[in-house]
Motif scaffolding. Structure first.
Motif, PDB file in Angstrom:
ATOM      1  N   THR A 158       6.282   9.656  -1.162  1.00 46.90           N
ATOM      2  CA  THR A 158       5.387   8.501  -1.199  1.00 46.90           C
ATOM      3  C   THR A 158       6.091   7.338  -0.521  1.00 46.90           C
ATOM      4  O   THR A 158       7.265   7.070  -0.796  1.00 46.90           O
ATOM      5  N   GLU A 194       0.838  -1.197   0.000  1.00 50.00           N
ATOM      6  CA  GLU A 194       0.000   0.000   0.000  1.00 50.00           C
ATOM      7  C   GLU A 194       0.876   1.250   0.000  1.00 50.00           C
ATOM      8  O   GLU A 194       2.045   1.201   0.378  1.00 50.00           O
ATOM      9  N   THR A 195       0.310   2.365  -0.428  1.00 48.61           N
ATOM     10  CA  THR A 195       1.079   3.608  -0.491  1.00 48.61           C
ATOM     11  C   THR A 195       0.439   4.694   0.366  1.00 48.61           C
ATOM     12  O   THR A 195      -0.781   4.748   0.531  1.00 48.61           O
ATOM     13  N   VAL A 196       1.317   5.535   0.893  1.00 51.79           N
ATOM     14  CA  VAL A 196       0.892   6.735   1.612  1.00 51.79           C
ATOM     15  C   VAL A 196       1.616   7.917   0.991  1.00 51.79           C
ATOM     16  O   VAL A 196       2.847   7.926   0.928  1.00 51.79           O
ATOM     17  N   GLU A 197       0.858   8.895   0.522  1.00 56.44           N
ATOM     18  CA  GLU A 197       1.436  10.075  -0.113  1.00 56.44           C
ATOM     19  C   GLU A 197       1.321  11.262   0.830  1.00 56.44           C
ATOM     20  O   GLU A 197       0.264  11.489   1.421  1.00 56.44           O
ATOM     21  N   VAL A 198       2.425  11.981   0.981  1.00 54.54           N
ATOM     22  CA  VAL A 198       2.457  13.126   1.891  1.00 54.54           C
ATOM     23  C   VAL A 198       3.049  14.321   1.155  1.00 54.54           C
ATOM     24  O   VAL A 198       4.053  14.198   0.444  1.00 54.54           O
ATOM     25  N   LEU A 207       1.516   8.086   9.453  1.00 54.34           N
ATOM     26  CA  LEU A 207       2.002   8.662   8.186  1.00 54.34           C
ATOM     27  C   LEU A 207       0.888   9.402   7.466  1.00 54.34           C
ATOM     28  O   LEU A 207       1.088  10.497   6.932  1.00 54.34           O
ATOM     29  N   GLN A 208      -0.286   8.791   7.423  1.00 57.03           N
ATOM     30  CA  GLN A 208      -1.414   9.413   6.724  1.00 57.03           C
ATOM     31  C   GLN A 208      -1.795  10.750   7.357  1.00 57.03           C
ATOM     32  O   GLN A 208      -2.293  11.646   6.670  1.00 57.03           O
ATOM     33  N   ASN A 209      -1.558  10.881   8.655  1.00 61.77           N
ATOM     34  CA  ASN A 209      -1.916  12.110   9.354  1.00 61.77           C
ATOM     35  C   ASN A 209      -0.764  13.110   9.439  1.00 61.77           C
ATOM     36  O   ASN A 209      -0.920  14.177  10.052  1.00 61.77           O
ATOM     37  N   ALA A 217       6.591  13.485   8.165  1.00 64.81           N
ATOM     38  CA  ALA A 217       6.499  12.080   7.749  1.00 64.81           C
ATOM     39  C   ALA A 217       7.869  11.414   7.802  1.00 64.81           C
ATOM     40  O   ALA A 217       8.006  10.269   8.259  1.00 64.81           O
ATOM     41  N   LYS A 273       1.021   3.173   9.712  1.00 66.35           N
ATOM     42  CA  LYS A 273       0.431   3.757   8.508  1.00 66.35           C
ATOM     43  C   LYS A 273      -0.470   4.942   8.846  1.00 66.35           C
ATOM     44  O   LYS A 273      -0.452   5.978   8.153  1.00 66.35           O
TER      45      LYS A 273
END
Length: 504
Positions: free
Chosen positions: A442, A429-433, A481-483, A490, A478
Motif C-alpha cells: 500500500t 490517498e492510498t493505492v493498494e497493489v 501505480l493503480q495499473n 509497483a 498515481k
C-alpha cells in the motif's frame, strides 16, 4: 559540617560558579552537556569533562553509596541500548547505574507478544534469549554482561521521587542517588480497565513486561475461551498466538476495522479475513460495559454496551498505553502527544536530564511536528542518539523516519507466516497493489509525492528500498501505480521515480 557533605558542597559550589561563568552560559552545562540553543566546541567540552570527572571521583570516593555520574531509569529497550552506547564510548565502567522496577536485565519487549506467547510445544522465546541488544544483531546483555562492564543495576527498585534542584533520586526502597546526568527511559504502562468494571479480576491480563507474559501463559495453558479486547498491535499479535494454542478466540474493539491507526479499511479487511480463516471471531464497533466474574471469582464473561455477553475464561486487554512519566512531571509534559518534552538531542527543560524512547515527546524533523513514538525502532535509535550527544560533541538533530512492523503466525505448523513493514507517514490517498497471497503493498500519496509505504512478504531487497522511498518522498504517477500488475512492478515504478529524483 561533616567531611563527606563538605566535599560534596565544595564540588557543587565549584560547579555552580563555573555554570555562572560566561563560557558555561554559552553552551556547557553543569555536567558537560550542550545547552538548548547553542552548539558547544570540542575543546571547552573536553576540558570541562575532565574537570567534572576529577571532581566527581573526588566526591564519589566518600559518597560511593550515593553518587553516580550517569543514571538510566528504566528496564526496557531504550535502557539496554543506552547502556550499550555508554560501553561503546568507554564511559560505563564504574560510572553508570541502571535503576529498574523489573527483576531482570533490559530485554527486547516486542518478543512478549510475539515469540513469548508461542504454544509451549512450538519453541517459545524465553530469557535470556532476547535480552538487548539481540534485536538489532548486537551482543546479548545478560546480567553478567552488566557486571563485566562495571555497570551497577538496581533491580526491582523503581524511582519514587526526584529532586531536580539537587540532582537526586530516591528509589522505592529508600536508596538515595545523586546523579551527574540522568536518562529517563521508563517507557509506557498498559492502559487498564477500572477495578469497578472488573479490570483487576483474576484471568484478566495486560502485557508490558515478562511477569505479565508469564501470568498470561499460565492462563493460556488452562484456557478454553479467550477474549482479546483491542484491535491494535496487541490484539493482532495475541490473537495470532492463541490460534496456535487452538483456543476459541474473539477479538473485540470499538473501531470499524483492525489496526485503525495504520491500516486502510481495505488492508484491514484482508487481515481480518486471514484471522477468520484461522478461526478468530471479530466483534467490531463494540463497546465494553464490564467484565464479569464467575463463582470462583475469575473472569467468566465480557458484557458489551448493547447488553450482549461473550463468555471468556481468559481476557487480554490491549487498549493502548500511557507514558510512564511519574514522578517526572515537573520536567515538562507535552499536552498534545503526552510524554516528557525534549529537544532534538533528547534534553529536557532541566540541564543534565534527558528522556528517550516511548516517554519522549520529540521534534520529528522530517514532518516538522512534535511526536511521541511507541516502537522498538525509535527506542533503540533515540537511546543511541541521546547517549552519543551526551558523551561527545555530537550536535546534529535526531532525524527519525517513522517505522512500524509486525510478525504474526510465525510458530511451527502455521499455514502462513506474516511479516510486514511500514515506513513514513500514512497521509493522503492510498493505492493498494497485490492480491495478498502472498504479497500486498500500500502506498500513501499526498500532493503527488510518496509519503508512506506498507509491504508484506517482500524480499530483503524490497524491504531495504522502503525507507529510501519514504525519506526521499519522490513524485509518483498515481495512475501508473493503480495499473501496476504486481507488487514487484509497483515497487519498480516508485524505485524509478526515486532514482530520477536522486539524479536531479
Amino acid at each position: 559540617m561533616s567531611a563527606e557533605p563538605l566535599i560534596w558542597f565544595l564540588v557543587s559550589t565549584v560547579f555552580r560558579a563555573m555554570a555562572n561563568s560566561t563560557s558555561l552560559k554559552h553552551g556547557i552545562s553543569l555536567w558537560g552537556h550542550q545547552s538548548s540553543s547553542v552548539s558547544r566546541s570540542s575543546s571547552p567540552s573536553i576540558a570541562f569533562t575532565s574537570v567534572r570527572r576529577r571532581a566527581f571521583i573526588a566526591a564519589s570516593a566518600s559518597f560511593s553509596n550515593e553518587n553516580r555520574e550517569y543514571v538510566i531509569v528504566g528496564g526496557g529497550n531504550s535502557a539496554g541500548y543506552a547502556a550499550r552506547t555508554f560501553v561503546e564510548h568507554g564511559m560505563a565502567d564504574g560510572r553508570l547505574c541502571v535503576v529498574t522496577k523489573e527483576a531482570v536485565a533490559p530485554y527486547e519487549r516486542p518478543a512478549l507478544t510475539k515469540g513469548y506467547l508461542f504454544p509451549l510445544d512450538k519453541k517459545p522465546a524465553r530469557l535470556p534469549g532476547f535480552h538487548t541488544c539481540v534485536g538489532s544483531g548486537g551482543e546479548r546483555q545478560t546480567p553478567e554482561w552488566y557486571k563485566e562492564h562495571g555497570i551497577e543495576v538496581l533491580y526491582q527498585d523503581p524511582v519514587a521521587d526526584i529532586d531536580v534542584q539537587t540532582n537526586t533520586l530516591t528509589t522505592s526502597s529508600g536508596k538515595l542517588l545523586k546523579f551527574g546526568s540522568l536518562i529517563i527511559a521508563t517507557g509506557c504502562s498498559a492502559a487498564r480497565f477500572p477495578e469497578k468494571i472488573g479490570g483487576n479480576l483474576p484471568g484478566v491480563h495486560y502485557i508490558r513486561d515478562v511477569a505479565d507474559a508469564d501470568s498470561l501463559i499460565s492462563s493460556l495453558v488452562k484456557a478454553k475461551k479467550v477474549v482479546v479486547i483491542g484491535g491494535g498491535y496487541i490484539g493482532m499479535e495475541v490473537a495470532a498466538a492463541t490460534v496456535g494454542w487452538k483456543l476459541d478466540t474473539t477479538v473485540i474493539f470499538p473501531e470499524n476495522h483492525l489496526m485503525p491507526r495504520l491500516f486502510t479499511p481495505s488492508l484491514a479487511q484482508r487481515y481480518e479475513g486471514l484471522y477468520q480463516e484461522n478461526g478468530v471471531k471479530f466483534l467490531k464497533g463494540a463497546l465494553i460495559n464490564n467484565l464479569e466474574a464467575g463463582p470462583d471469582g475469575r473472569v467468566a464473561a465480557v458484557r458489551l454496551g448493547n447488553g450482549s455477553v461473550v463468555e471468556a475464561d481468559t481476557v487480554i486487554v490491549g487498549i493502548g498505553a500511557k507514558p510512564a512519566v511519574s514522578p517526572f512531571e515537573e520536567l515538562g509534559l507535552n499536552a498534545a502527544v503526552g510524554g516528557i518534552q525534549v529537544d532534538s538531542l533528547f534534553r529536557t527543560s532541566v540541564p543534565s536530564i534527558y528522556a528517550i524512547g516511548d516517554v519522549a515527546a520529540f521534534p520529528l524533523k522530517i514532518y516538522n511536528r512534535i511526536a511521541r513514538v511507541e516502537h522498538v525502532d525509535h527506542a533503540r535509535k533515540s537511546a543511541q542518539h541521546c547517549v552519543g550527544a551526551l558523551l561527545s560533541a555530537q550536535t546534529h538533530p535526531y532525524d527519525y523516519l517513522p517505522y512500524f512492523y509486525s510478525r504474526v503466525f510465525e510458530y511451527e505448523g502455521s499455514s502462513r507466516k506474516v511479516w510486514w513493514q511500514f515506513f513514513g507517514d500514512n497521509v493522503g490517498e492510498t493505492v493498494e497493489v497485490g492480491n495478498f497471497d502472498p504479497k500486498i503493498a500500500t502506498f500513501w500519496i499526498d500532493s503527488g509525492r510518496l509519503k508512506g509505504v506498507f509491504l508484506e512478504s517482500g524480499s530483503p531487497e524490497d524491504f531495504a528500498l522502503l525507507p529510501l522511498l519514504a525519506r526521499g518522498q519522490p513524485a509518483v504517477d498515481k495512475a501508473k501505480l493503480q495499473n501496476a500488475s504486481s507488487v514487484e512492478s509497483a515497487l519498480e515504478i516508485v524505485r524509478n521515480s526515486f532514482q530520477e529524483k536522486s539524479a536531479v
